[in-house]
Scaffold this motif. Structure first.
Motif, PDB file in Angstrom:
ATOM      1  N   GLN A 129       0.803  -1.225   0.000  1.00 25.12           N
ATOM      2  CA  GLN A 129       0.000   0.000   0.000  1.00 25.12           C
ATOM      3  C   GLN A 129       0.836   1.274   0.000  1.00 25.12           C
ATOM      4  OE1 GLN A 129      -2.645  -0.710   3.344  1.00 25.12           O
ATOM      5  NE2 GLN A 129      -4.189  -1.681   2.048  1.00 25.12           N
ATOM      6  N   THR A 130       2.146   1.167   0.237  1.00 21.59           N
ATOM      7  CA  THR A 130       3.005   2.350   0.123  1.00 21.59           C
ATOM      8  C   THR A 130       3.208   2.753  -1.332  1.00 21.59           C
ATOM      9  OG1 THR A 130       5.083   1.098  -0.013  1.00 21.59           O
ATOM     10  CG2 THR A 130       4.271   1.674   2.209  1.00 21.59           C
ATOM     11  N   GLY A 131       2.944   1.817  -2.260  1.00 22.25           N
ATOM     12  CA  GLY A 131       3.185   2.084  -3.667  1.00 22.25           C
ATOM     13  C   GLY A 131       4.622   1.856  -4.090  1.00 22.25           C
ATOM     14  N   LYS A 132       5.485   1.512  -3.142  1.00 22.58           N
ATOM     15  CA  LYS A 132       6.883   1.245  -3.456  1.00 22.58           C
ATOM     16  C   LYS A 132       7.034  -0.161  -4.048  1.00 22.58           C
ATOM     17  CE  LYS A 132       8.824   5.046  -1.897  1.00 22.58           C
ATOM     18  NZ  LYS A 132       9.708   5.926  -2.680  1.00 22.58           N
ATOM     19  N   VAL A 133       8.184  -0.402  -4.669  1.00 23.07           N
ATOM     20  CA  VAL A 133       8.507  -1.749  -5.118  1.00 23.07           C
ATOM     21  C   VAL A 133       8.626  -2.648  -3.880  1.00 23.07           C
ATOM     22  CG1 VAL A 133      10.230  -3.192  -6.277  1.00 23.07           C
ATOM     23  CG2 VAL A 133       9.690  -0.912  -7.175  1.00 23.07           C
ATOM     24  N   VAL A 134       8.075  -3.858  -3.970  1.00 20.17           N
ATOM     25  CA  VAL A 134       8.142  -4.821  -2.872  1.00 20.17           C
ATOM     26  C   VAL A 134       8.958  -6.025  -3.337  1.00 20.17           C
ATOM     27  CG1 VAL A 134       6.854  -6.244  -1.250  1.00 20.17           C
ATOM     28  CG2 VAL A 134       5.872  -4.075  -2.031  1.00 20.17           C
ATOM     29  N   ASN A 135      10.061  -6.279  -2.639  1.00 15.92           N
ATOM     30  CA  ASN A 135      10.875  -7.457  -2.926  1.00 15.92           C
ATOM     31  C   ASN A 135      10.544  -8.525  -1.896  1.00 15.92           C
ATOM     32  OD1 ASN A 135      12.891  -9.157  -4.005  1.00 15.92           O
ATOM     33  ND2 ASN A 135      14.377  -8.439  -2.502  1.00 15.92           N
ATOM     34  N   VAL A 136       9.960  -9.631  -2.337  1.00 15.78           N
ATOM     35  CA  VAL A 136       9.549 -10.695  -1.430  1.00 15.78           C
ATOM     36  C   VAL A 136      10.590 -11.809  -1.472  1.00 15.78           C
ATOM     37  CG1 VAL A 136       7.691 -12.238  -0.741  1.00 15.78           C
ATOM     38  CG2 VAL A 136       7.146 -10.156  -2.018  1.00 15.78           C
ATOM     39  N   LYS A 137      11.230 -12.046  -0.325  1.00 13.37           N
ATOM     40  CA  LYS A 137      12.179 -13.147  -0.239  1.00 13.37           C
ATOM     41  C   LYS A 137      11.407 -14.464  -0.137  1.00 13.37           C
ATOM     42  CE  LYS A 137      16.204 -12.541   0.471  1.00 13.37           C
ATOM     43  NZ  LYS A 137      16.973 -12.010   1.602  1.00 13.37           N
ATOM     44  N   HIS A 138      11.857 -15.454  -0.867  1.00 13.39           N
ATOM     45  CA  HIS A 138      11.210 -16.770  -0.873  1.00 13.39           C
ATOM     46  C   HIS A 138      11.424 -17.456   0.479  1.00 13.39           C
ATOM     47  CE1 HIS A 138      11.702 -21.232  -2.123  1.00 13.39           C
ATOM     48  NE2 HIS A 138      10.456 -21.012  -1.740  1.00 13.39           N
ATOM     49  N   GLY A 139      10.335 -17.798   1.147  1.00 12.02           N
ATOM     50  CA  GLY A 139      10.432 -18.481   2.432  1.00 12.02           C
ATOM     51  C   GLY A 139      11.117 -19.827   2.302  1.00 12.02           C
ATOM     52  N   GLN A 140      12.022 -20.109   3.222  1.00  9.94           N
ATOM     53  CA  GLN A 140      12.773 -21.375   3.191  1.00  9.94           C
ATOM     54  C   GLN A 140      11.865 -22.593   3.288  1.00  9.94           C
ATOM     55  OE1 GLN A 140      13.071 -18.806   5.273  1.00  9.94           O
ATOM     56  NE2 GLN A 140      15.178 -18.434   5.940  1.00  9.94           N
ATOM     57  N   PHE A 141      10.653 -22.378   3.746  1.00  8.39           N
ATOM     58  CA  PHE A 141       9.696 -23.451   4.027  1.00  8.39           C
ATOM     59  C   PHE A 141       8.662 -23.619   2.924  1.00  8.39           C
ATOM     60  CE2 PHE A 141       8.693 -19.357   5.822  1.00  8.39           C
ATOM     61  CZ  PHE A 141       7.473 -19.068   5.234  1.00  8.39           C
ATOM     62  N   LEU A 142       8.715 -22.789   1.886  1.00 10.94           N
ATOM     63  CA  LEU A 142       7.614 -22.676   0.936  1.00 10.94           C
ATOM     64  C   LEU A 142       7.997 -23.226  -0.435  1.00 10.94           C
ATOM     65  CD1 LEU A 142       4.743 -21.327   1.082  1.00 10.94           C
ATOM     66  CD2 LEU A 142       5.772 -19.342  -0.038  1.00 10.94           C
ATOM     67  N   ALA A 143       7.125 -24.034  -1.026  1.00  9.59           N
ATOM     68  CA  ALA A 143       7.351 -24.473  -2.403  1.00  9.59           C
ATOM     69  C   ALA A 143       7.407 -23.249  -3.314  1.00  9.59           C
ATOM     70  CB  ALA A 143       6.234 -25.413  -2.853  1.00  9.59           C
ATOM     71  N   PRO A 144       8.320 -23.200  -4.272  1.00  8.13           N
ATOM     72  CA  PRO A 144       8.482 -21.978  -5.062  1.00  8.13           C
ATOM     73  C   PRO A 144       7.236 -21.558  -5.819  1.00  8.13           C
ATOM     74  CG  PRO A 144       9.705 -23.800  -6.047  1.00  8.13           C
ATOM     75  CD  PRO A 144       9.269 -24.243  -4.684  1.00  8.13           C
ATOM     76  N   GLU A 145       6.445 -22.530  -6.276  1.00  5.67           N
ATOM     77  CA  GLU A 145       5.239 -22.162  -7.010  1.00  5.67           C
ATOM     78  C   GLU A 145       4.213 -21.476  -6.101  1.00  5.67           C
ATOM     79  OE1 GLU A 145       4.998 -26.778  -6.586  1.00  5.67           O
ATOM     80  OE2 GLU A 145       6.541 -25.207  -6.749  1.00  5.67           O
ATOM     81  N   ASN A 146       4.344 -21.669  -4.790  1.00  5.02           N
ATOM     82  CA  ASN A 146       3.418 -21.036  -3.857  1.00  5.02           C
ATOM     83  C   ASN A 146       3.774 -19.584  -3.546  1.00  5.02           C
ATOM     84  OD1 ASN A 146       1.755 -23.254  -3.672  1.00  5.02           O
ATOM     85  ND2 ASN A 146       2.814 -24.117  -1.908  1.00  5.02           N
ATOM     86  N   MET A 147       4.836 -19.091  -4.139  1.00  5.22           N
ATOM     87  CA  MET A 147       5.127 -17.658  -4.034  1.00  5.22           C
ATOM     88  C   MET A 147       4.063 -16.840  -4.765  1.00  5.22           C
ATOM     89  SD  MET A 147       7.671 -16.852  -2.121  1.00  5.22           S
ATOM     90  CE  MET A 147       8.354 -15.294  -2.692  1.00  5.22           C
ATOM     91  N   LYS A 148       3.222 -17.519  -5.540  1.00  2.00           N
ATOM     92  CA  LYS A 148       2.118 -16.819  -6.197  1.00  2.00           C
ATOM     93  C   LYS A 148       1.152 -16.240  -5.167  1.00  2.00           C
ATOM     94  CE  LYS A 148      -0.624 -21.076  -6.694  1.00  2.00           C
ATOM     95  NZ  LYS A 148      -1.142 -22.078  -7.645  1.00  2.00           N
ATOM     96  N   HIS A 149       1.132 -16.780  -3.957  1.00  2.00           N
ATOM     97  CA  HIS A 149       0.180 -16.305  -2.951  1.00  2.00           C
ATOM     98  C   HIS A 149       0.555 -14.924  -2.402  1.00  2.00           C
ATOM     99  CE1 HIS A 149      -1.863 -20.053  -3.346  1.00  2.00           C
ATOM    100  NE2 HIS A 149      -0.872 -20.759  -2.827  1.00  2.00           N
ATOM    101  N   PRO A 150       1.800 -14.697  -1.934  1.00  2.00           N
ATOM    102  CA  PRO A 150       2.131 -13.323  -1.559  1.00  2.00           C
ATOM    103  C   PRO A 150       2.084 -12.362  -2.736  1.00  2.00           C
ATOM    104  CG  PRO A 150       4.066 -14.749  -1.386  1.00  2.00           C
ATOM    105  CD  PRO A 150       2.888 -15.638  -1.583  1.00  2.00           C
ATOM    106  N   VAL A 151       2.415 -12.837  -3.926  1.00  2.00           N
ATOM    107  CA  VAL A 151       2.302 -11.992  -5.120  1.00  2.00           C
ATOM    108  C   VAL A 151       0.862 -11.532  -5.305  1.00  2.00           C
ATOM    109  CG1 VAL A 151       2.346 -12.045  -7.656  1.00  2.00           C
ATOM    110  CG2 VAL A 151       4.308 -12.871  -6.361  1.00  2.00           C
TER     111      VAL A 151
END
Length: 283
Positions: A129-151
């Motif tokens: 909501q700040t409108g800034k670029v958001v860099n999301v680090k991949h959680g060590q516990f999360l399948a990579p395809e599930n990064m679609k959820h924070p996206v």
């Protein structure tokens, strides 16, 4: 690798131009911060690679209360502002709590969601909501395809300025493993993908002040594999004297070696770009 371009200052993340996120893990003495920034500027000018300056005002996932966790938001942001004013770098810093996002966004260009916190909805939404670029680090516990959820959470908050960063899987066994398939899955979001190579060599359960807490010998092979796989950017934490760093001492790269470290990676990236669209979709 990605299909969307995310602008950070004058850097087009996701274009055919490799970019670098670099700087000390956590904000320390102002002199160290400025010295690293000065050397990064020289490297940027000599190699022609665009750099985002990274350092965290807080590291909230230290394994002991006795370990340094940063100068805090107010003091840290002031130091980052000086780096930006003097050297012109766009800035990236971690945020750990929703109420840190807005004040940090007044100075920095990229708000980074730490890997452990990538599924924390209130934090991710506040950053978006700040409108800034958001860099999301991949959680060590999360399948990579599930990064679609924070996206999706960020998109649904009205922000499509997103970068995703890979840093390996832990499996709960105090070691990190980088699976190149993660780059493919994360790229399927169509957002730029970064490889955090210095965090990928950390050894969990061992304090970073202990030399055994990192495996720097793997830095070149991992970085080259990631670039050859088609990542858009690299994340390499640097310090003037890593052994004396107050955080991630065992994994940061000595700033003296960064230029030579990057040279083959820039050449490899050019080869990857040349051939990246020559194969059909094989699936």
């Amino acid at each position: 690798m990605s299909q969307k371009i995310v602008r950070v200052g004058d850097i087009e993340c996701g274009s055919d131009e490799l970019f670098l996120i670099s700087g000390p893990c956590v904000i320390e003495d102002e002199k160290i911060m400025m010295t690293v920034a000065e050397q990064l500027r020289e490297i940027q000018e000599r190699l022609g690679i665009k750099i985002i300056y990274k350092s965290s005002f807080q590291k909230d996932n230290r394994s002991s209360l006795n370990y340094y966790n940063g100068p805090g938001l107010e003091k840290g942001i002031k130091i980052l502002a000086k780096v930006k004013e003097q050297f012109g770098f766009p800035l990236l810093t971690d945020v750990h709590y929703p109420d840190q996002c807005a004040p940090a966004a007044e100075v920095v260009d990229v708000l980074q969601i730490p890997a452990y916190l990538c599924m924390q909805t209130m934090l991710v939404v506040a950053a978006a909501q700040t409108g800034k670029v958001v860099n999301v680090k991949h959680g060590q516990f999360l399948a990579p395809e599930n990064m679609k959820h924070p996206v999706k959470k960020i998109e649904d908050s009205g922000n499509e300025q997103i970068i995703l960063t890979e840093r390996g899987f832990t499996f709960g066994y105090n070691d990190l493993v980088v699976d190149p398939r993660a780059f493919y899955h994360m790229a399927r979001t169509n957002y730029p993908v970064v490889f955090d190579v210095t965090h990928a060599i950390r050894k969990y359960g061992i304090p970073s002040a202990d030399a055994k807490g990192g495996a720097r010998e793997y830095l070149p092979v991992l970085a080259r594999a990631g670039v050859a796989a088609g990542v858009d950017g690299l994340f390499v934490e640097t310090h003037t004297c890593p052994s004396e760093a107050l955080c991630d001492a065992a994994s940061q790269l000595d700033i003296r070696y960064l230029e030579e470290f990057m040279k083959p990676l820039i050449e490899l990236h050019a080869v990857e770009v040349k051939y990246r669209n020559t194969l059909p979709e094989l699936a």
